[in-house]
Design a protein around this motif. Structure first.
Motif, PDB file in Angstrom:
ATOM      1  N   ASP A   1     -30.947  48.634 -42.117  1.00 32.00           N
ATOM      2  CA  ASP A   1     -31.788  47.463 -42.396  1.00 32.00           C
ATOM      3  C   ASP A   1     -32.605  47.012 -41.195  1.00 32.00           C
ATOM      4  OD1 ASP A   1     -29.732  46.328 -40.902  1.00 32.00           O
ATOM      5  OD2 ASP A   1     -29.400  44.665 -42.265  1.00 32.00           O
TER       6      ASP A   1
ATOM      7  N   TRP B   1     -25.795  54.798 -48.233  1.00 30.53           N
ATOM      8  CA  TRP B   1     -25.243  53.480 -47.894  1.00 30.53           C
ATOM      9  C   TRP B   1     -24.484  52.935 -49.085  1.00 30.53           C
ATOM     10  CZ3 TRP B   1     -25.194  51.257 -43.211  1.00 30.53           C
ATOM     11  CH2 TRP B   1     -26.072  51.753 -42.247  1.00 30.53           C
ATOM     12  N   GLY B   2     -23.326  52.352 -48.814  1.00 34.10           N
ATOM     13  CA  GLY B   2     -22.552  51.665 -49.831  1.00 34.10           C
ATOM     14  C   GLY B   2     -22.720  50.172 -49.658  1.00 34.10           C
ATOM     15  N   SER B   3     -21.752  49.430 -50.152  1.00 30.09           N
ATOM     16  CA  SER B   3     -21.814  47.974 -50.004  1.00 30.09           C
ATOM     17  C   SER B   3     -21.394  47.593 -48.592  1.00 30.09           C
ATOM     18  CB  SER B   3     -20.900  47.307 -51.033  1.00 30.09           C
ATOM     19  OG  SER B   3     -19.575  47.733 -50.840  1.00 30.09           O
ATOM     20  N   GLY B   4     -21.868  46.464 -48.153  1.00 32.82           N
ATOM     21  CA  GLY B   4     -21.512  45.992 -46.818  1.00 32.82           C
ATOM     22  C   GLY B   4     -22.109  46.872 -45.738  1.00 32.82           C
ATOM     23  N   ASN B   5     -21.307  47.148 -44.733  1.00 32.51           N
ATOM     24  CA  ASN B   5     -21.767  47.898 -43.556  1.00 32.51           C
ATOM     25  C   ASN B   5     -21.424  49.382 -43.605  1.00 32.51           C
ATOM     26  OD1 ASN B   5     -22.656  45.472 -42.459  1.00 32.51           O
ATOM     27  ND2 ASN B   5     -20.754  45.125 -41.367  1.00 32.51           N
ATOM     28  N   TYR B   6     -21.069  49.901 -44.767  1.00 31.12           N
ATOM     29  CA  TYR B   6     -20.564  51.264 -44.833  1.00 31.12           C
ATOM     30  C   TYR B   6     -21.633  52.294 -45.169  1.00 31.12           C
ATOM     31  CZ  TYR B   6     -15.977  49.134 -44.699  1.00 31.12           C
ATOM     32  OH  TYR B   6     -14.879  48.411 -44.323  1.00 31.12           O
TER      33      TYR B   6
ATOM     34  N   ARG C   1     -16.265  57.643 -44.603  1.00 27.71           N
ATOM     35  CA  ARG C   1     -16.823  56.290 -44.642  1.00 27.71           C
ATOM     36  C   ARG C   1     -16.951  55.808 -43.199  1.00 27.71           C
ATOM     37  NH1 ARG C   1     -13.733  51.185 -47.205  1.00 27.71           N
ATOM     38  NH2 ARG C   1     -12.588  51.436 -45.280  1.00 27.71           N
TER      39      ARG C   1
ATOM     40  N   GLN D   1     -26.075  46.816 -42.256  1.00 28.10           N
ATOM     41  CA  GLN D   1     -26.315  47.334 -43.587  1.00 28.10           C
ATOM     42  C   GLN D   1     -27.466  48.315 -43.614  1.00 28.10           C
ATOM     43  OE1 GLN D   1     -26.711  44.067 -46.305  1.00 28.10           O
ATOM     44  NE2 GLN D   1     -24.557  43.545 -46.158  1.00 28.10           N
TER      45      GLN D   1
ATOM     46  N   ARG E   1     -29.750  49.046 -55.037  1.00 25.12           N
ATOM     47  CA  ARG E   1     -28.716  48.792 -54.041  1.00 25.12           C
ATOM     48  C   ARG E   1     -28.338  47.341 -54.062  1.00 25.12           C
ATOM     49  NH1 ARG E   1     -27.751  47.488 -48.681  1.00 25.12           N
ATOM     50  NH2 ARG E   1     -26.196  48.799 -47.751  1.00 25.12           N
TER      51      ARG E   1
END
Length: 97
Positions: free
Chosen positions: A26, A66-71, A84, A90, A97
């Motif tokens: 981001d 990218w997944g949810s949060g900072n992963y 992971r 993010q 997303r």
């Protein structure tokens, strides 16, 4: 028109690496998945280029998502494993997303 963003002259040790994934954080960092021994190359928004981690991640970074949060999730097609990675930030926003 096209513009060269990164090439083998920028990171000679990755000259023979095969690129297999690409995503953005981001804050504008570019993450490039490769088959190099340090499989994720990080191009920071300030222009610095370096491996994401040294001697930690198992090659090959076949796909980066990218997944949810900072992963950030790294799929390795050679082993069938998914790693992971807590990136502390993010991924860039995109549809779905």
């Amino acid at each position: 028109n096209s513009e060269l963003i990164i090439g083998s002259d920028h990171v000679p040790s990755y000259a023979g690496a095969v690129v297999s994934g690409l995503t953005f954080s981001d804050d504008g960092d570019m993450l490039i998945g490769t088959d190099h021994e340090d499989p994720i190359l990080l191009k920071k928004s300030n222009g610095d280029i370096q491996p994401l981690y040294y001697d930690i991640l198992e090659p090959v970074a076949s796909q980066l998502v990218w997944g949810s949060g900072n992963y950030l999730y790294m799929f390795n097609y050679e082993t069938g494993k998914v790693a992971r990675i807590d990136m502390g930030k993010q991924g860039a926003p995109y549809f779905g997303r």
